[in-house]
Motif scaffolding. Sequence first.
Motif, PDB file in Angstrom:
ATOM      1  N   GLY A  14      18.483 -41.862  -6.481  1.00  0.00           N
ATOM      2  CA  GLY A  14      19.414 -42.790  -5.856  1.00  0.00           C
ATOM      3  C   GLY A  14      20.813 -42.244  -5.692  1.00  0.00           C
ATOM      4  O   GLY A  14      21.658 -42.865  -5.088  1.00  0.00           O
ATOM      5  N   GLN A  15      21.068 -41.032  -6.200  1.00  0.00           N
ATOM      6  CA  GLN A  15      22.401 -40.474  -6.104  1.00  0.00           C
ATOM      7  C   GLN A  15      22.543 -39.671  -4.824  1.00  0.00           C
ATOM      8  O   GLN A  15      21.688 -38.886  -4.464  1.00  0.00           O
ATOM      9  CB  GLN A  15      22.690 -39.578  -7.303  1.00  0.00           C
ATOM     10  N   ASN A  16      23.655 -39.879  -4.153  1.00  0.00           N
ATOM     11  CA  ASN A  16      23.966 -39.084  -2.983  1.00  0.00           C
ATOM     12  C   ASN A  16      24.976 -38.025  -3.369  1.00  0.00           C
ATOM     13  O   ASN A  16      25.869 -38.280  -4.165  1.00  0.00           O
ATOM     14  CB  ASN A  16      24.574 -39.958  -1.870  1.00  0.00           C
ATOM     15  N   LYS A  17      24.836 -36.839  -2.807  1.00  0.00           N
ATOM     16  CA  LYS A  17      25.841 -35.819  -3.031  1.00  0.00           C
ATOM     17  C   LYS A  17      27.104 -36.218  -2.278  1.00  0.00           C
ATOM     18  O   LYS A  17      27.039 -36.780  -1.193  1.00  0.00           O
ATOM     19  CB  LYS A  17      25.349 -34.466  -2.504  1.00  0.00           C
ATOM     20  N   THR A  18      28.229 -35.896  -2.873  1.00  0.00           N
ATOM     21  CA  THR A  18      29.491 -36.168  -2.214  1.00  0.00           C
ATOM     22  C   THR A  18      29.737 -35.080  -1.180  1.00  0.00           C
ATOM     23  O   THR A  18      29.790 -33.907  -1.520  1.00  0.00           O
ATOM     24  CB  THR A  18      30.641 -36.180  -3.244  1.00  0.00           C
ATOM     25  N   CYS A  19      29.855 -35.459   0.071  1.00  0.00           N
ATOM     26  CA  CYS A  19      30.141 -34.501   1.142  1.00  0.00           C
ATOM     27  C   CYS A  19      31.650 -34.439   1.355  1.00  0.00           C
ATOM     28  O   CYS A  19      32.218 -35.245   2.094  1.00  0.00           O
ATOM     29  CB  CYS A  19      29.429 -34.891   2.427  1.00  0.00           C
ATOM     30  N   HIS A  20      32.256 -33.490   0.667  1.00  0.00           N
ATOM     31  CA  HIS A  20      33.707 -33.349   0.721  1.00  0.00           C
ATOM     32  C   HIS A  20      34.206 -33.118   2.149  1.00  0.00           C
ATOM     33  O   HIS A  20      35.232 -33.660   2.555  1.00  0.00           O
ATOM     34  CB  HIS A  20      34.156 -32.197  -0.186  1.00  0.00           C
ATOM     35  N   GLU A  21      33.469 -32.329   2.903  1.00  0.00           N
ATOM     36  CA  GLU A  21      33.889 -32.013   4.266  1.00  0.00           C
ATOM     37  C   GLU A  21      33.939 -33.269   5.143  1.00  0.00           C
ATOM     38  O   GLU A  21      34.873 -33.459   5.916  1.00  0.00           O
ATOM     39  CB  GLU A  21      32.931 -30.986   4.891  1.00  0.00           C
TER      40      GLU A  21
END
Length: 152
Positions: A14-21
């Motif tokens: 359920g975790q999404n990676k944080t897309c910094h860009e």
Amino acid sequence: MKILLLILSFSLFGQNKTCHEQIVFDFYKDSILKLEKHDGKVLILKKLKENNYSLWSKNALSELNFKLNDTAASIHNCGINEIKNIDSNTFDILKKWKKNKSFVYVSFATCFYDKNIVTIIDNSKKEKRIYYFLINEFGVITKWFDEYFIKP
């Protein structure tokens, strides 16, 4: 037992990676671009590019507390290779890099210890600017600044 499996499945999948860009681009288009004057639409390269460290000034390196030869620096990729949510009323999309074309592009995040640095290069006007963004692991922009790398 079923409850434990359910909790584990939510915590693992359920975790999404944080897309910094993407976060930085959204901030740029919603906050910074609205304050600046552009003639017509801004041409943007949709594909993310690697950082061009040769454009970074000594002042920026000092401000970011970043050393170019530090082995702790690495490229962070959240799984995307291009920017999404590009507003067609504000931007025209450039399909591929063109040498003498003026446009905006976003770099892949550079991870440096507990910091993530994303840059946006704007060479769409006579003065060429680089925007630096420090973003934490939770996707919060903690600091940003810009400077000219070519000023007419």
